[in-house]
Design an enzyme around this catalytic site. Structure first.
Site, PDB file in Angstrom:
ATOM      1  N   CYS A   1       0.804  -1.289   0.069  1.00 14.54           N
ATOM      2  CA  CYS A   1      -0.068   0.135   0.061  1.00 14.54           C
ATOM      3  C   CYS A   1       0.926   1.323  -0.149  1.00 14.54           C
ATOM      4  O   CYS A   1       1.776   1.297   0.634  1.00 14.54           O
ATOM      5  CB  CYS A   1      -0.804   0.010   1.276  1.00 14.54           C
ATOM      6  SG  CYS A   1      -1.608   1.443   1.695  1.00 14.54           S
TER       7      CYS A   1
ATOM      8  N   CYS B   1      -0.417   5.592   7.415  1.00 15.11           N
ATOM      9  CA  CYS B   1      -1.870   5.295   8.043  1.00 15.11           C
ATOM     10  C   CYS B   1      -1.466   4.322   9.205  1.00 15.11           C
ATOM     11  O   CYS B   1      -0.296   3.748   9.172  1.00 15.11           O
ATOM     12  CB  CYS B   1      -2.372   4.390   6.724  1.00 15.11           C
ATOM     13  SG  CYS B   1      -3.755   3.373   7.329  1.00 15.11           S
TER      14      CYS B   1
ATOM     15  N   CYS C   1      -1.917  -0.378   9.453  1.00 22.77           N
ATOM     16  CA  CYS C   1      -1.175  -1.806   9.094  1.00 22.77           C
ATOM     17  C   CYS C   1       0.275  -1.271   9.679  1.00 22.77           C
ATOM     18  O   CYS C   1       1.210  -0.819   8.932  1.00 22.77           O
ATOM     19  CB  CYS C   1      -0.936  -2.166   7.483  1.00 22.77           C
ATOM     20  SG  CYS C   1      -2.565  -2.826   6.827  1.00 22.77           S
TER      21      CYS C   1
ATOM     22  N   CYS D   1      -7.738   0.435  -0.086  1.00 21.25           N
ATOM     23  CA  CYS D   1      -7.161  -0.290   1.308  1.00 21.25           C
ATOM     24  C   CYS D   1      -6.865  -1.789   1.120  1.00 21.25           C
ATOM     25  O   CYS D   1      -7.765  -2.598   0.483  1.00 21.25           O
ATOM     26  CB  CYS D   1      -8.091  -0.124   2.583  1.00 21.25           C
ATOM     27  SG  CYS D   1      -7.483  -0.996   3.811  1.00 21.25           S
TER      28      CYS D   1
ATOM     29  N   GLN E   1     -17.121 -10.060  14.192  1.00 16.18           N
ATOM     30  CA  GLN E   1     -15.493 -10.532  13.874  1.00 16.18           C
ATOM     31  C   GLN E   1     -15.186  -9.592  12.293  1.00 16.18           C
ATOM     32  O   GLN E   1     -16.012  -9.761  11.354  1.00 16.18           O
ATOM     33  CB  GLN E   1     -15.322 -11.766  13.779  1.00 16.18           C
ATOM     34  CG  GLN E   1     -15.370 -12.280  15.174  1.00 16.18           C
ATOM     35  CD  GLN E   1     -14.442 -12.053  16.200  1.00 16.18           C
ATOM     36  OE1 GLN E   1     -13.363 -11.391  15.947  1.00 16.18           O
ATOM     37  NE2 GLN E   1     -14.426 -12.550  17.314  1.00 16.18           N
TER      38      GLN E   1
ATOM     39  N   TYR F   1     -19.315 -12.934  27.360  1.00 15.59           N
ATOM     40  CA  TYR F   1     -18.951 -11.987  26.392  1.00 15.59           C
ATOM     41  C   TYR F   1     -19.217 -12.374  24.912  1.00 15.59           C
ATOM     42  O   TYR F   1     -18.351 -12.707  23.968  1.00 15.59           O
ATOM     43  CB  TYR F   1     -17.393 -11.824  26.510  1.00 15.59           C
ATOM     44  CG  TYR F   1     -16.712 -11.517  27.764  1.00 15.59           C
ATOM     45  CD1 TYR F   1     -16.535 -10.423  28.293  1.00 15.59           C
ATOM     46  CD2 TYR F   1     -16.228 -12.668  28.414  1.00 15.59           C
ATOM     47  CE1 TYR F   1     -16.173 -10.168  29.367  1.00 15.59           C
ATOM     48  CE2 TYR F   1     -15.742 -12.617  30.120  1.00 15.59           C
ATOM     49  CZ  TYR F   1     -15.763 -10.992  30.351  1.00 15.59           C
ATOM     50  OH  TYR F   1     -15.123 -11.133  31.633  1.00 15.59           O
TER      51      TYR F   1
ATOM     52  N   GLU G   1     -23.680 -11.318  27.509  1.00 18.23           N
ATOM     53  CA  GLU G   1     -23.156 -10.069  26.847  1.00 18.23           C
ATOM     54  C   GLU G   1     -23.661  -8.750  27.558  1.00 18.23           C
ATOM     55  O   GLU G   1     -24.843  -8.787  27.838  1.00 18.23           O
ATOM     56  CB  GLU G   1     -23.472 -10.154  25.591  1.00 18.23           C
ATOM     57  CG  GLU G   1     -23.432  -9.126  24.552  1.00 18.23           C
ATOM     58  CD  GLU G   1     -22.123  -8.302  24.255  1.00 18.23           C
ATOM     59  OE1 GLU G   1     -21.132  -9.134  24.312  1.00 18.23           O
ATOM     60  OE2 GLU G   1     -21.771  -7.023  24.578  1.00 18.23           O
TER      61      GLU G   1
ATOM     62  N   ASP H   1     -14.494 -14.905  25.893  1.00 18.10           N
ATOM     63  CA  ASP H   1     -14.356 -14.298  24.639  1.00 18.10           C
ATOM     64  C   ASP H   1     -14.058 -12.666  25.099  1.00 18.10           C
ATOM     65  O   ASP H   1     -14.737 -11.994  24.561  1.00 18.10           O
ATOM     66  CB  ASP H   1     -14.807 -14.395  23.439  1.00 18.10           C
ATOM     67  CG  ASP H   1     -14.172 -13.659  22.387  1.00 18.10           C
ATOM     68  OD1 ASP H   1     -13.266 -13.211  22.292  1.00 18.10           O
ATOM     69  OD2 ASP H   1     -14.741 -13.842  21.092  1.00 18.10           O
TER      70      ASP H   1
ATOM     71  N   CYS I   1      -7.952 -11.730  22.713  1.00 21.31           N
ATOM     72  CA  CYS I   1      -7.287 -10.732  21.791  1.00 21.31           C
ATOM     73  C   CYS I   1      -6.002 -10.108  22.583  1.00 21.31           C
ATOM     74  O   CYS I   1      -5.640  -8.987  21.810  1.00 21.31           O
ATOM     75  CB  CYS I   1      -8.288  -9.599  21.187  1.00 21.31           C
ATOM     76  SG  CYS I   1      -9.216  -8.886  22.452  1.00 21.31           S
TER      77      CYS I   1
HETATM   78  N1  SAH Z   1     -17.782 -13.458  21.208  1.00 25.87           N
HETATM   79  C1  SAH Z   1     -18.148 -12.679  20.349  1.00 25.87           C
HETATM   80  C2  SAH Z   1     -17.755 -11.217  20.773  1.00 25.87           C
HETATM   81  C3  SAH Z   1     -16.277 -11.221  21.479  1.00 25.87           C
HETATM   82  S1  SAH Z   1     -15.825  -9.379  21.780  1.00 25.87           S
HETATM   83  C4  SAH Z   1     -17.613 -12.816  18.881  1.00 25.87           C
HETATM   84  O1  SAH Z   1     -16.878 -13.671  18.512  1.00 25.87           O
HETATM   85  O2  SAH Z   1     -18.109 -12.003  18.073  1.00 25.87           O
HETATM   86  C5  SAH Z   1     -16.207  -8.989  23.433  1.00 25.87           C
HETATM   87  C6  SAH Z   1     -17.658  -8.815  23.894  1.00 25.87           C
HETATM   88  O3  SAH Z   1     -17.725  -8.504  25.309  1.00 25.87           O
HETATM   89  C7  SAH Z   1     -18.201  -7.599  23.160  1.00 25.87           C
HETATM   90  O4  SAH Z   1     -19.463  -7.759  22.437  1.00 25.87           O
HETATM   91  C8  SAH Z   1     -18.437  -6.636  24.403  1.00 25.87           C
HETATM   92  O5  SAH Z   1     -19.665  -5.873  24.542  1.00 25.87           O
HETATM   93  C9  SAH Z   1     -18.541  -7.789  25.481  1.00 25.87           C
HETATM   94  N2  SAH Z   1     -18.276  -7.122  26.918  1.00 25.87           N
HETATM   95  C10 SAH Z   1     -17.355  -6.347  27.528  1.00 25.87           C
HETATM   96  N3  SAH Z   1     -17.374  -6.167  28.723  1.00 25.87           N
HETATM   97  C11 SAH Z   1     -18.320  -7.286  28.990  1.00 25.87           C
HETATM   98  C12 SAH Z   1     -18.419  -7.603  30.470  1.00 25.87           C
HETATM   99  N4  SAH Z   1     -18.104  -7.078  31.737  1.00 25.87           N
HETATM  100  N5  SAH Z   1     -19.446  -8.539  30.547  1.00 25.87           N
HETATM  101  C13 SAH Z   1     -19.913  -9.283  29.403  1.00 25.87           C
HETATM  102  N6  SAH Z   1     -19.707  -8.723  28.103  1.00 25.87           N
HETATM  103  C14 SAH Z   1     -18.771  -7.780  28.195  1.00 25.87           C
END
Ligand code: SAH
Length: 464
Positions: free
Chosen positions: A71, A77, A80, A163, A286, A315, A336, A385, A412
């Site tokens: 790029c 930017c 990346c 991009c 995602q 999550y 969530e 997650d 992550c």
């Molecule tokens: N597992 C999903 C989202 C993961 S991202 C996927 O793969 O698409 C993390 C998520 O946690 C987000 O949606 C965010 O809103 C949520 N989150 C953040 N803090 C939280 C908490 N204390 N309790 C529950 N969810 C939460």
């Protein structure tokens, strides 16, 4: 070392923002745009005690891992950070980062880590992978409308409609919007004085169906003559949803709290490994669909389900992992914090005719202890997650009390992953496997999935 000193050094490591790290007589220097393996000349811009920041002034010997950036604006930017590093070396860097965190922050013995650490799962083609892009609008010095990317850590826009990690269709859509804005003299938002109409555009595409969603974010109630824009946009093959989201706040948050559909559907349809999802403009989803399938399959493999199990998915976002798990479990509970995401999650469960999932809105660290107290439920598997900050300590303690047979930790941020794994493994879990997955090629970000098994009674703690 002091400001304006010129030094020569070899780049021996990569910093958290992708910058090169060199050492001069034990003094650490962070050098932007230098690649691990380079020998460079650099000028010190800021000298702190023990470390400083330097500017690359001359590339003396290029690193064998250096590649031409694809790029043209890769350096300006902020998106990346690793484009100048070969993809193979990017994968090595990410894998090492996860491994080192497990050792340094998790306290796991290096020899033990080598027995459970799996090769990183990278992409065959690490380009054009993103299904989502948000472009800001601004004015150039001649007051002509532009769109592009914010230069790293600033809010000045580098004009650019292509991009290389995004979908090539973005360019066509941005050109159409810019033409419309110019011909209809649509006002462009100015952050400094908080005036002007058009702020951003969100473009989403579906990997499974090629559906396209365009959402315009405005500081106002409507876009004059929008029918002219719709008329052209709807001719693009796959255009499925055009909407507006009002955001009048002076904030870094791009989207408003609501959106209004001006043409087509309120969502686009996508599917991952046969599970269907409807994604609306405000949903978290995602961004790399190819690697999402790889990640979820790994998580499902670790959950090791046999249609008999009760599983908690904490999550859960819009329930993407929950639905994946529900195909193979007796019952899934998703938790969530964002209410709108749970609305999407419920619709997605219905869309797939899955009636063995129940969703809760709230913090995982509140809901799980509450439900455990109420029902004394003993799930076989818990999947988490969390966002970068990792799991709340209360949540980890409740998980330990509930003692599921297996825990699958999708992360992550390898630092908070290592911190949380230490707590779980010092108490009663064995770390059985860790697999890094490259969800974000060309960037410094790295996802991993860890698999933990409950120790049988009497088995000793295994951090090593
Ligand atoms: N597992 C999903 C989202 C993961 S991202 C996927 O793969 O698409 C993390 C998520 O946690 C987000 O949606 C965010 O809103 C949520 N989150 C953040 N803090 C939280 C908490 N204390 N309790 C529950 N969810 C939460």
């Amino acid at each position: 070392m002091k400001k304006n000193d010129c030094i020569t050094t070899e780049i021996v490591d990569i910093g958290i923002a992708g910058e090169g790290i060199g050492k001069v007589d034990g003094y650490t220097l962070f050098i932007k745009d230098a690649v691990v393996g380079d020998v460079v000349e650099a000028k010190i811009m800021k000298a702190n005690k023990g470390y400083g920041y330097a500017k690359l002034t001359k590339l003396i010997t290029p690193s064998p891992y250096r590649v031409d950036e694809k790029c043209s604006v890769a350096r300006q930017c902020g998106g990346c950070q690793l484009q100048a590093l070969s993809y193979e070396k990017q994968l090595d860097f990410k894998s090492n980062k996860v491994r080192n965190n497990l050792i340094r922050l998790g306290g796991f013995d290096p020899t033990f880590v080598d027995t459970i650490f799996q090769p990183i799962l990278g992409m065959d083609d690490p380009w054009a992978y993103r299904n989502k892009a948000q472009f800001p609008f601004g004015l150039d010095k001649d007051n002509s409308a532009i769109t592009g990317f914010y230069a790293g850590r600033t809010h000045s826009i580098i004009p650019n409609t292509t991009c290389d990690i995004g979908n090539p269709i973005n360019e066509r859509i941005l050109e159409i919007i810019l033409d419309f804005v110019k011909s209809e003299k649509i006002g462009i938002y100015n952050e400094k004085i908080q005036k002007g109409l058009l702020r951003h555009v969100l473009i989403r595409t579906s990997h499974a169906t090629d559906d396209i969603m365009v959402c315009l974010i405005i500081n106002g109630v409507k876009i004059p003559k929008i029918e002219k824009l719709i008329h052209i946009l709807k001719t693009l093959p796959g255009m499925a949803s055009i909407s507006i989201s009002v955001n009048k706040k002076n904030t870094n948050v791009i989207m408003g709290d609501h959106y209004e559909v001006v043409w087509g559907m309120p969502y686009i349809a996508d599917a991952i490994e046969g599970v269907s999802y409807h994604i609306s403009p405000l949903s978290f989803y995602q961004v790399n669909p190819v690697q999402t399938a790889v990640l979820y399959k790994k998580a499902l493999e670790y959950a090791n389900l046999n249609s008999q199990e009760v599983v908690w998915d904490l999550y859960c976002g819009i329930g993407t992992i929950s639905l994946f798990l529900a195909q193979k479990a007796k019952q899934v509970y998703g938790v969530e914090i964002v209410p709108q995401a749970i609305e999407d999650a419920k619709k997605n469960a219905e869309l797939n005719n899955m009636d063995n999932i129940e969703f809760f809105v709230g913090k995982a660290e509140d809901i799980l202890p509450e439900q455990y107290k109420k029902t004394k439920c003993k799930p076989e598997v818990i999947v988490v997650d969390p966002p970068r900050k990792g799991c709340d300590e209360t949540l980890l303690q409740t998980m330990l009390e509930m003692s599921p047979e297996r825990i699958v930790y999708v992360s992550c941020d390898p630092a908070t992953l290592a911190r949380d794994l230490k707590i779980l493994c010092e108490s009663k879990y064995n770390l059985a496997e860790v697999t890094p997955v490259d969800m974000f090629p060309m960037t410094v970000h790295i996802e991993s999935v860890a698999y933990l098994t409950l120790r049988s009674n009497g088995e000793s703690g295994v951090l090593s």
